[in-house]
Design a protein around this motif. Structure first.
Motif, PDB file in Angstrom:
ATOM      1  N   TYR A   1      -6.508 -65.372 -75.062  1.00  0.00           N
ATOM      2  CA  TYR A   1      -7.853 -65.170 -75.609  1.00  0.00           C
ATOM      3  C   TYR A   1      -8.968 -65.305 -74.581  1.00  0.00           C
ATOM      4  O   TYR A   1     -10.051 -64.756 -74.791  1.00  0.00           O
ATOM      5  N   TYR A   2      -8.717 -65.999 -73.484  1.00  0.00           N
ATOM      6  CA  TYR A   2      -9.782 -66.235 -72.514  1.00  0.00           C
ATOM      7  C   TYR A   2      -9.481 -65.690 -71.122  1.00  0.00           C
ATOM      8  O   TYR A   2     -10.310 -65.803 -70.226  1.00  0.00           O
ATOM      9  N   GLY A   3      -8.275 -65.135 -70.941  1.00  0.00           N
ATOM     10  CA  GLY A   3      -7.940 -64.548 -69.660  1.00  0.00           C
ATOM     11  C   GLY A   3      -7.765 -65.553 -68.539  1.00  0.00           C
ATOM     12  O   GLY A   3      -7.866 -65.212 -67.361  1.00  0.00           O
ATOM     13  N   THR A   4      -7.498 -66.799 -68.899  1.00  0.00           N
ATOM     14  CA  THR A   4      -7.300 -67.865 -67.931  1.00  0.00           C
ATOM     15  C   THR A   4      -6.460 -68.957 -68.568  1.00  0.00           C
ATOM     16  O   THR A   4      -6.444 -69.086 -69.791  1.00  0.00           O
ATOM     17  N   ALA A   5      -5.775 -69.729 -67.732  1.00  0.00           N
ATOM     18  CA  ALA A   5      -5.029 -70.888 -68.227  1.00  0.00           C
ATOM     19  C   ALA A   5      -5.781 -72.182 -67.920  1.00  0.00           C
ATOM     20  O   ALA A   5      -5.189 -73.260 -67.919  1.00  0.00           O
ATOM     21  N   ASP A   6      -7.078 -72.067 -67.657  1.00  0.00           N
ATOM     22  CA  ASP A   6      -7.905 -73.220 -67.302  1.00  0.00           C
ATOM     23  C   ASP A   6      -7.810 -74.309 -68.374  1.00  0.00           C
ATOM     24  O   ASP A   6      -8.072 -74.043 -69.554  1.00  0.00           O
ATOM     25  N   PRO A   7      -7.451 -75.549 -68.002  1.00  0.00           N
ATOM     26  CA  PRO A   7      -7.308 -76.628 -68.991  1.00  0.00           C
ATOM     27  C   PRO A   7      -8.602 -76.935 -69.740  1.00  0.00           C
ATOM     28  O   PRO A   7      -8.561 -77.340 -70.903  1.00  0.00           O
ATOM     29  N   GLY A   8      -9.751 -76.725 -69.084  1.00  0.00           N
ATOM     30  CA  GLY A   8     -11.021 -76.957 -69.763  1.00  0.00           C
ATOM     31  C   GLY A   8     -11.233 -75.995 -70.909  1.00  0.00           C
ATOM     32  O   GLY A   8     -11.712 -76.383 -71.989  1.00  0.00           O
ATOM     33  N   LYS A   9     -10.875 -74.728 -70.717  1.00  0.00           N
ATOM     34  CA  LYS A   9     -10.979 -73.738 -71.787  1.00  0.00           C
ATOM     35  C   LYS A   9      -9.992 -74.068 -72.903  1.00  0.00           C
ATOM     36  O   LYS A   9     -10.292 -73.928 -74.085  1.00  0.00           O
ATOM     37  N   GLN A  10      -8.799 -74.492 -72.516  1.00  0.00           N
ATOM     38  CA  GLN A  10      -7.797 -74.862 -73.515  1.00  0.00           C
ATOM     39  C   GLN A  10      -8.298 -76.003 -74.390  1.00  0.00           C
ATOM     40  O   GLN A  10      -8.118 -75.989 -75.614  1.00  0.00           O
ATOM     41  N   LEU A  11      -8.948 -76.976 -73.777  1.00  0.00           N
ATOM     42  CA  LEU A  11      -9.420 -78.136 -74.526  1.00  0.00           C
ATOM     43  C   LEU A  11     -10.465 -77.746 -75.559  1.00  0.00           C
ATOM     44  O   LEU A  11     -10.588 -78.398 -76.608  1.00  0.00           O
ATOM     45  N   ILE A  12     -11.200 -76.663 -75.318  1.00  0.00           N
ATOM     46  CA  ILE A  12     -12.228 -76.230 -76.264  1.00  0.00           C
ATOM     47  C   ILE A  12     -11.603 -75.869 -77.613  1.00  0.00           C
ATOM     48  O   ILE A  12     -12.028 -76.351 -78.660  1.00  0.00           O
TER      49      ILE A  12
END
Length: 215
Positions: A74-85
């Motif tokens: 959904y966000y085009g990244t595996a960034d943990p900060g985005k995941q936490l959202i």
């Protein structure tokens, strides 16, 4: 509100599946557009599509890799900060996700923006925008800020797309919708909100029920 032009082969179910992640939300579109028969739409017909937060059906066992895959999807990244959202939104940051559950996926690719004015803080903005001051943590992560950050005048914040929601306490769906949308087209909004929340009996809300309000 988005306008959609019906294409060959479209059904309300397929449109809802594409726009909302759940075809069973098709009554949202039917009620917004006052369709007498939701099975009858015509090529070229223009439909108003209220914004409803995308829903993801969690159909696999929970694991770090599965969560990373959702974030990537959904966000085009595996960034943990985005995941936490999205984990915060769904209350699964510190607990397992049950297989078969539905997850709300806030929109970070086309978010709103807000310029900070006097009196703004993450606590107040989370309550104003989403009806839940605990979502200040989501705002903090979306803007790469500490959870207790002091906002600066003129600072521009990202406002993730998420249906505003409230917990009911003695309210009716009519009173909640009137407070949210005003009195214009109130019956239409009541139908749309009922459909978006799978409420079959609009006059029978229960205490502390969470209600999402499409836009």
């Amino acid at each position: 509100m988005k306008t959609y032009s019906v294409q060959s082969g479209d059904t309300l179910f397929s449109i809802a599946q594409h726009e909302y992640g759940d075809g069973n939300l098709y009554p949202v579109i039917a009620r917004q557009n006052h369709l007498a028969d939701p099975n009858v739409i015509n090529i070229g017909q223009h439909l108003e599509l209220p914004y409803v937060t995308f829903r993801h059906h969690f159909s696999t066992p929970d694991s770090p890799a599965t969560r990373q895959a959702i974030t990537q999807q959904y966000y085009g990244t595996a960034d943990p900060g985005k995941q936490l959202i999205w984990e915060i939104i769904n209350g699964v940051a510190q607990r397992p996700i049950q297989q078969g559950s539905w997850l709300h996926i806030p929109d970070l690719l086309n978010p709103g923006h807000h310029t900070v004015v006097t009196g703004d803080n993450l606590h107040e903005l989370a309550f104003r925008w989403y009806g839940d001051d605990h979502l200040r943590l989501m705002l903090a992560h979306a803007n790469n800020l500490p959870h207790n950050a002091t906002l600066a005048l003129g600072q521009v914040l990202i406002r993730p797309g998420l249906n505003r929601f409230a917990r009911t306490a003695g309210d009716t769906l009519r009173s909640l919708c009137e407070a949210e949308y005003g009195s214009a087209n109130l019956d239409t909004w009541i139908g749309v909100v009922a459909a978006a929340n799978f409420i079959s009996a609009p006059d029978s809300l229960f205490a502390n029920q969470v209600v999402y309000f499409p836009r």
